[in-house]
Write a protein that holds these residues in place. Structure first.
Motif, short mmCIF file in Angstrom:
data_model
loop_
_atom_site.label_atom_id
_atom_site.label_comp_id
_atom_site.label_asym_id
_atom_site.label_seq_id
_atom_site.Cartn_x
_atom_site.Cartn_y
_atom_site.Cartn_z
N ALA A 229 0.85 -1.19 0.00
CA ALA A 229 0.00 0.00 0.00
C ALA A 229 0.89 1.24 0.00
O ALA A 229 2.07 1.19 0.34
CB ALA A 229 -0.90 -0.02 1.24
N LYS A 230 0.31 2.38 -0.37
CA LYS A 230 1.09 3.63 -0.39
C LYS A 230 1.66 3.93 1.00
O LYS A 230 1.03 3.63 2.01
CB LYS A 230 0.17 4.79 -0.78
N PRO A 231 2.82 4.57 1.03
CA PRO A 231 3.37 4.95 2.33
C PRO A 231 2.37 5.86 3.05
O PRO A 231 1.70 6.68 2.41
CB PRO A 231 4.63 5.75 1.96
N LEU A 232 2.24 5.69 4.36
CA LEU A 232 1.36 6.54 5.13
C LEU A 232 1.92 7.96 5.15
O LEU A 232 3.13 8.15 5.22
CB LEU A 232 1.23 6.00 6.55
N PRO A 233 1.05 8.96 5.12
CA PRO A 233 1.55 10.33 5.23
C PRO A 233 2.11 10.55 6.63
O PRO A 233 1.44 10.21 7.62
CB PRO A 233 0.30 11.19 4.99
N LYS A 234 3.30 11.05 6.72
CA LYS A 234 3.92 11.32 8.03
C LYS A 234 5.16 12.16 7.81
O LYS A 234 5.57 12.39 6.67
CB LYS A 234 4.27 10.02 8.75
N TRP B 39 17.54 11.73 11.57
CA TRP B 39 16.75 11.72 10.35
C TRP B 39 16.02 10.39 10.23
O TRP B 39 16.18 9.54 11.10
CB TRP B 39 17.60 12.04 9.11
N GLY B 40 15.20 10.26 9.20
CA GLY B 40 14.40 9.04 9.05
C GLY B 40 12.93 9.33 9.30
O GLY B 40 12.52 10.49 9.37
N PRO B 41 12.11 8.29 9.43
CA PRO B 41 10.68 8.48 9.62
C PRO B 41 10.33 8.72 11.08
O PRO B 41 11.04 8.24 11.97
CB PRO B 41 10.09 7.14 9.15
N GLU B 42 9.23 9.40 11.33
CA GLU B 42 8.84 9.61 12.73
C GLU B 42 8.28 8.32 13.34
O GLU B 42 8.22 8.17 14.56
CB GLU B 42 7.84 10.76 12.86
N SER B 43 7.87 7.41 12.48
CA SER B 43 7.50 6.05 12.92
C SER B 43 7.72 5.15 11.71
O SER B 43 7.62 5.62 10.58
CB SER B 43 6.04 5.99 13.37
N ALA B 44 8.04 3.91 11.94
CA ALA B 44 8.32 3.01 10.82
C ALA B 44 7.13 2.08 10.62
O ALA B 44 6.83 1.25 11.47
CB ALA B 44 9.60 2.23 11.07
N GLU B 45 6.43 2.27 9.52
CA GLU B 45 5.23 1.48 9.22
C GLU B 45 5.21 1.16 7.73
O GLU B 45 4.54 1.84 6.96
CB GLU B 45 3.98 2.25 9.60
N GLY B 46 5.93 0.17 7.35
CA GLY B 46 5.96 -0.21 5.94
C GLY B 46 7.39 -0.26 5.45
O GLY B 46 8.33 0.08 6.16
N TRP B 47 7.54 -0.70 4.20
CA TRP B 47 8.86 -0.97 3.65
C TRP B 47 9.67 0.29 3.42
O TRP B 47 10.87 0.33 3.70
CB TRP B 47 8.71 -1.72 2.32
N LEU B 48 9.04 1.33 2.88
CA LEU B 48 9.77 2.56 2.62
C LEU B 48 10.32 3.11 3.94
O LEU B 48 11.51 3.43 4.05
CB LEU B 48 8.85 3.57 1.93
N ASP B 49 9.47 3.20 4.93
CA ASP B 49 9.92 3.67 6.24
C ASP B 49 11.07 2.81 6.75
O ASP B 49 12.03 3.30 7.34
CB ASP B 49 8.77 3.59 7.25
N SER B 50 10.94 1.53 6.55
CA SER B 50 11.91 0.59 7.12
C SER B 50 13.29 0.77 6.49
O SER B 50 14.31 0.76 7.19
CB SER B 50 11.41 -0.84 6.91
N TYR B 51 13.33 0.96 5.18
CA TYR B 51 14.62 1.14 4.52
C TYR B 51 15.22 2.50 4.87
O TYR B 51 16.43 2.64 5.05
CB TYR B 51 14.49 0.97 3.01
N LEU B 52 14.35 3.50 4.96
CA LEU B 52 14.84 4.83 5.38
C LEU B 52 15.40 4.74 6.79
O LEU B 52 16.50 5.23 7.09
CB LEU B 52 13.67 5.83 5.30
N SER B 53 14.67 4.06 7.64
CA SER B 53 15.10 3.88 9.03
C SER B 53 16.43 3.14 9.13
O SER B 53 17.30 3.51 9.92
CB SER B 53 14.01 3.10 9.78
N ALA B 54 16.59 2.13 8.30
CA ALA B 54 17.83 1.33 8.37
C ALA B 54 19.05 2.21 8.12
O ALA B 54 20.05 2.15 8.86
CB ALA B 54 17.77 0.19 7.36
N ALA B 55 18.97 3.05 7.10
CA ALA B 55 20.11 3.92 6.79
C ALA B 55 20.33 4.94 7.89
O ALA B 55 21.47 5.24 8.28
CB ALA B 55 19.90 4.61 5.45
N ALA B 56 19.24 5.46 8.42
CA ALA B 56 19.36 6.48 9.46
C ALA B 56 19.96 5.88 10.74
O ALA B 56 20.79 6.51 11.41
CB ALA B 56 17.99 7.10 9.75
#
Lengths: 247, 247, 247, 247, 247, 247
Positions: A229-234, B39-56
Motif C-alpha cells: 500500500a502507499k506509504p502513510l503520510p507522516k 533523520w528518518g521516519p517519525e515512525s516506521a510502518e511499511g517498507w519505505l519507512d523501514s529502509y529509510l530507518s535502516a540507513a538512518a
C-alpha cells in the motif's frame, strides 16, 4: 514507454554502462532514463552498503518524481544485484517495479531446471540468497558463487571473464543449468561467457527491462491491496541535517 | 556493561519509552544509552519507512562511534520490530548486535511449541515474516497478526489492550502458545495482557537486552569470517548534498 | 536465582565438569546445582542411549522435586547435546527449561548467518539435526559434523582439540561462520579453538545458563496453553520392578 | 514369520486389542506376539509419557531378547501413535522395525494427495507432527486434529465414533482426502467411520504389520551404515536402584 | 489376488524381466499380469519419453479394462522409475495404484535415516526428484545419482554392477544409508550390490508389489474424495487418426 | 517473431479464443500461430486428461516441425493451465518454451507479496500446485481456489464472473494480493474482475506471450546442459496401431 533505471551506487560511469545494457534490451518504443543517487556508497558490497543504497535510491526516486517538470515514466528498473529497497520502491511509485535480481531469476527459471548466480565478492552471497527467497524464486537456485572480484574491479575484461568462467564451473558442478550474472556491471560478459560454457547466461538488467515492458504492456502494476500500500503520510527526514555529507 | 539501544524512528518520546523498558530488563551492572536518529521516519510502518530507518540508524551509530569522546559500549540493541538494518549494523560495529524482532522470537521458542506475533498494522506482517525467516527463527512462528493500530496510536492504553487481546486470540486459534509483542512501543502491555490470556508474552526490548548481556558476558561477538565482515573502505555519502533535509 | 543443571548420563565427573562450565557462565546472583541421574547410560551416544537418558533425567527431576526438603529452583538447564527429553521436562516442571542444544543454536544465530555444529561421533548428527529442527532453529545450521571421538574420549585435550579443529574446518567449508560445541563435555575447548579458527565458538552449557537466567529475570516460563500442559494425573511406573538394575 | 508388537503403555487390555488388530491384518503365515511394558505410563498422552514409554519399550524388548529361551522374531511393530523410541529400537534389534505412526502415513500417501490424522487429545498433535516429519512423510499431511477424548476414554464406541467423525470433517476441510487413525486404540473404528465419510481410513497397526511383513519378505532390514548402527557397548542402568518403582 | 504390472515402455523383454521381479516378490496367493504398451517409447529416458509413456500406459490400462473378457484385478503396479502418469491411473481404475518410485522410497524410509537413488542417466535425476517430492517422500532422500548407463545398456551385468557400485558410493558420501535401485531394469542387481556395499538396497518393483498386496489385503483403495475423483465423462481421442504411427 | 501457441485440448474454439488473447498481448512484430491437437481430451480437467494432453501436445508440435513446409517459429507458448508436458516440449524444440501456469506466476510475483490462483474445478488445484512448485514459483502462492465451473462451462460470462469474484475473495482472505486466472479460457475476465476487486489480475496467456517475446529478444533459449537435453534417438510409437482412435 519510458523506463527509469536506478543505479544502486553513486558511480556515474556504472549508471552509464547499465543504461547502455538497458537500451540494448529495450524494445523499439522504449526510452530509458538512468538515475544516479547523489548520495550512498560508490559501490554496494555488503549489508551496510546495501541499506545505505536502499535509502538513497528511494530518495532519488522520490526527489525525481517531486520535480515539477519531470517526465512521466511507466516503470522502474532497480539495477543493484542483491541490494535492498525493492519493496519500498513498490510502495513509493504507482508504476511497476522490477529489480534485476528477481528479474534474472524469473527468466532463468524458464530456461533450465536449476540456475546458478555468479556474483562479485563471496560476502554478497547471503544478501542475494535472501533477495531471491523473498522474491519467491529461490527454489530453483542451485547456488550463489563469488568470483572474488569487487564491483569496481570488473573493468579488466580478461581477468573478469576468467574469474567468471571459473566460478560458473563451480555453479555447474552444483547443478546449475543456467547462469545468472550477479552484478549490474557484468552486463558485457553475457555473450562471450555463454559461448564458452554452452549454457544460457541471463543478465539482470536486460531481463528486468523486458519484464518491466511486459508488465506495462499488459496494463499491470503493483497491488495496493496488501503489503505494498502507499506509504502513510507522516513526517520523514531524508538526510542528516547540518552534518558533513560524506565520509 | 553498556548497551546502546537504537530507536528506529525520530520520535524522542519513543526512545525514552524504549530505554525505560530496556532498563527495567537490564541486569544490575548494565547501563543503557538510547540513541534517536536525527533523520528518518517519525515512525516506521511499511517498507519505505523501514529502509529509510535502516540507513538512518546506521548513520546514527556510525556518527556516534566516530565522536572522539563517545563512551565505549559493549552491545547494540536495535529497537525496531521487523525493521531492516540488522546485518548492516553487524558489519559496522565490533560488538554483538541484537534486534528486538529476532530476540523475542528466540526466547519465545523456548517457551512453547509455536509463537504468534501481534503487531500494529497488518501491512507490517510481511516485513516481520521476512525478518524472522532470515534470522533463522521463523519455523515455529504460527502467525503474525495486526491490531489495526498505528505505531503512534498506541498511547490509548485501553484501546491498545483491547485490540491486542483480540489479535492475540486470533494468534492462539492459529496455534500460538506464546505471544510476541510486535512493536517496541507495546512494552507496557506485557504483564496485563499475559494475565488476561494465560499465555507468556515476550517483549522484544527486554528479550534483546538479556540476549545482548548474555553474549557480552560469554565473550561472544559477531563473526567476521563470512557475510558480516567489516565494511570495505570506500567513499560513502550519507546525506543528500544541498537538498532540503526534510519533507 | 537457582538453576538446576541435569547431566544426561550417570557419569558423576561429567556432571562436575558441566557444573563448572555452568558456574563460569552464571551471573553473580545465580547458584547452580548439578543433578546426575542414578540410572541411564554412562554416556549418551546414539538413539537408544538418548531415549534411556530422557526417561532417567525426567525421573531424576521428578524425584528431586518430590523430596520434601528440596531447595526451590528457578530454571532447569538440560546438559545433553542433541539428547531427548526437553519437551517432557517442560511439562513436568513449572520453571523455564533450556536445553543446551537449542541454547547454543539460538545464540549462534545472533553471531553469523550460518552456524555449524561440531559433535563427537558422526552417528549423533541425525539426532542433533532433529533436535535443532524441532526447536525451531535449524534453518541457519549449515552442517553438523563429527570429530570421530566418543564422549568419554574427550579427556585427551590435545587430540580433542586437533579433531575439533579439523571438523570445524569442514563446517566452515560448508558455510558456517560460527561454531557450536556439540557436546557438554567440550566446554573447555571454547576459547583455545575459537582463537585458532578466528570464529566465535558457542558452548551450549554457558548459552543455556544465560538463556535460563534471561527467562527467569524477565518473569517468563513455559506456556501451559498447548502442547506443554501439565502431565495428566495417571499411574506411571518409573522403573522395572524386581529386575536386575544394570546391564 | 513372527512379529513382535509392543504396546507403548502398561495397560494389558490395550495390548490385547492391538494384538487382535495386528492378527486381523497379518498374512496367513504370520504369528503375532504382543509385549506389554512392565513399567511406564498406563497410557501415553503427552511428552513426558512418551519419553517414559520409549525407555520402557526399549527395556521390554531388550529384556525379551536377552531371555535365553525367547522365540526368535522377524520384525518389530511399535504400537504407540506419535510416541518416541522408534530410532532406538532400530539400533537395538537386528530385524526391521515399523512404527504405527509412520506406517499409517506411508500407506495414506498412496491413497490420496493429502491425508489427515485424527488423534485423541489436541496436546498430542505436536508429537505426531514431529514424528511424521522425522519419518520423512510429513509433506502430504494436511493436518493433525484431536477428538478431545483421552486414550482410556475410547471404550464408549458411540461417543468415540461421533467425536471421530466430527474431527475427520475438520481434517477434510483442511484438505485431507485420506484419514489416519491417530491412536492404536482406535483400530475398531476403521470400517464404520470410513463408510460414513466416504474416505479411506488407515489404521496404523494394520499398516505396520503389512509393512513389516513386506520388509521381511523382501529380505530387508535396518541399515547399520549410519545413524542406526548398533548401540555401543557401555554401562547402562535401566532402573532406578532402591527407589519405589511406581508413583 | 491379481496385480497388473505396467511396463512404461514398449520393450516386451523388459516387461518380462519386470514380471519376473514382481513374481519373485509376490506372496503365494498373488498372480502377476504384465502389460506392455503397444505404443510409446522403447525406453523412457527423459521428459518427452516420460509424458509419451504416461499416455500410453493410461491407454493400455483403459483398453485392457474395456475388454469384455478381461480378468479382474486387484491392484496396479506402475513399473517406470521416475515416470509420469501415477495420478492419472489413480483416477482411471478403482483399485489401488502403486508406482515403483514412491514404493521404493516408502520402504527405504523405514530402513535408514536417509536414502539415495541410483538411476541410469543423470538426465533422469530431475524427474525422479519431482516424483519423490509429489509423492510426499522426498524429505529423506539424500541424493539421486546417475550411473551414466542408458536403460537398454543394463544388459551387461558386470559393467552395470561396477557403475552402480561407483554411483552408490557417491550416494553414501552424500549421506545415504539405504540405496534405491532407480530403474525397473536393475532388479537383478539388488542382492549382489547390497552385499558389496553393506547397505540395504531396495528395488521398486518388489516394493510396489508388497505395498499393493498390503493395500488390497487391508481393503484400502484410492480416495475419490478429492483430486483423484473419477475422470469426467467427455470426448477423448486416444490416438492420432490417420497418421503414421511410429517414428 | 513468430510464436506457436498450443492449446492443451482438441476444442478448436478454445484455440481461437486463446489465439485472440495471445494476439492482444503480442508486440507489433509478433505473429501468433495456434495449434490444436488432433487427439487428446476435449478439455483438460484432472490428471488423466492432463497426461493425455501432454502426449498429444508433444505429438502436435513434433508433427508440425516435421512438416517440410512449416513456417519457422521463435518460441512456444503452452496454453494449458496446470497441465503437464512443459519439460518434454523443452527437450523437443530448440526455441524457448513458456507455459501459461508458470508465466502468470512469474509476473504475479512482481506485483505483490503473495498471489492466489483462481481455477475452474477444485480437483485441478493439486496439479496447479505441483506445476508451480516444479516451476520454482510456488513460494509466494497463497492459495489455489476453484470456482466450481468446468472448462466448457465458462461460456456464460455473468455466471463465470460471479463465481470468479467469489473465489477471488477467498484467495484474498488467504493472503493473496494479486490474482492469477487459472484457466486459458478465462482470458476475457481479466479487466472486469480486476476492477471489481481492486487487485491486479494476471492472465497466463498474455503473460506467457510477453515472457516468450522477452526470451527471444534477449537471445535466450532452453539450456541443453542438463535435464532438458535433446531427446535421445530411439524408436517411439506415437499412436496405438489399429485401434479405434476415439472413445
Amino acid at each position: 514507454m519510458r523506463i527509469v533505471v536506478t543505479n544502486c551506487n553513486t558511480t556515474q560511469s556504472m549508471t552509464e554502462e547499465i543504461v547502455r545494457g538497458a537500451r540494448a534490451a529495450a524494445g523499439p518504443g522504449t526510452t530509458v532514463l538512468g538515475l544516479t543517487p547523489t548520495w550512498g556508497p560508490e559501490s554496494a558490497e555488503g549489508w551496510l552498503d546495501s541499506y545505505l543504497s536502499a535509502a538513497a535510491v528511494l530518495d532519488t526516486l522520490r526527489t525525481y518524481q517531486e520535480q515539477e517538470d519531470h517526465d512521466p515514466y511507466d516503470a522502474v528498473v532497480m539495477a543493484g544485484f542483491g541490494e535492498h529497497g525493492r519493496e519500498g520502491v513498490r510502495e513509493l511509485v504507482d508504476v511497476p517495479v522490477v529489480d534485476i535480481t528477481e528479474a534474472a531469476a524469473h527468466l532463468a527459471c524458464l530456461l533450465g531446471r536449476r540456475y546458478g548466480v555468479v556474483t562479485t565478492l563471496e560476502r554478497s552471497a547471503g544478501q542475494i540468497e535472501d533477495s531471491l527467497y523473498t522474491a519467491g524464486v529461490a527454489r530453483n537456485c542451485a547456488v550463489v558463487v563469488g568470483t572474488g572480484l569487487g564491483v569496481l574491479d570488473l573493468g579488466d575484461q580478461e581477468r573478469t571473464e576468467a574469474a567468471f568462467v571459473a566460478a560458473a564451473e563451480r555453479a555447474r558442478d552444483a547443478g546449475a543449468e543456467v547462469l545468472v550474472l550477479g552484478c549490474a556491471g557484468m552486463t558485457g560478459l553475457q555473450r562471450a561467457v555463454g559461448e564458452k560454457l554452452g549454457m544460457p547466461v541471463v543478465d539482470g538488467v536486460g531481463a528486468a527491462v523486458k519484464l518491466a515492458e511486459s508488465l506495462v504492456s499488459l496494463g499491470l502494476t503493483t497491488s495496493r491491496a496488501g503489503g505494498y500500500a502507499k506509504p502513510l503520510p507522516k513526517r520523514r527526514t531524508w538526510a542528516r541535517p547540518g552534518a558533513p555529507p560524506s565520509e
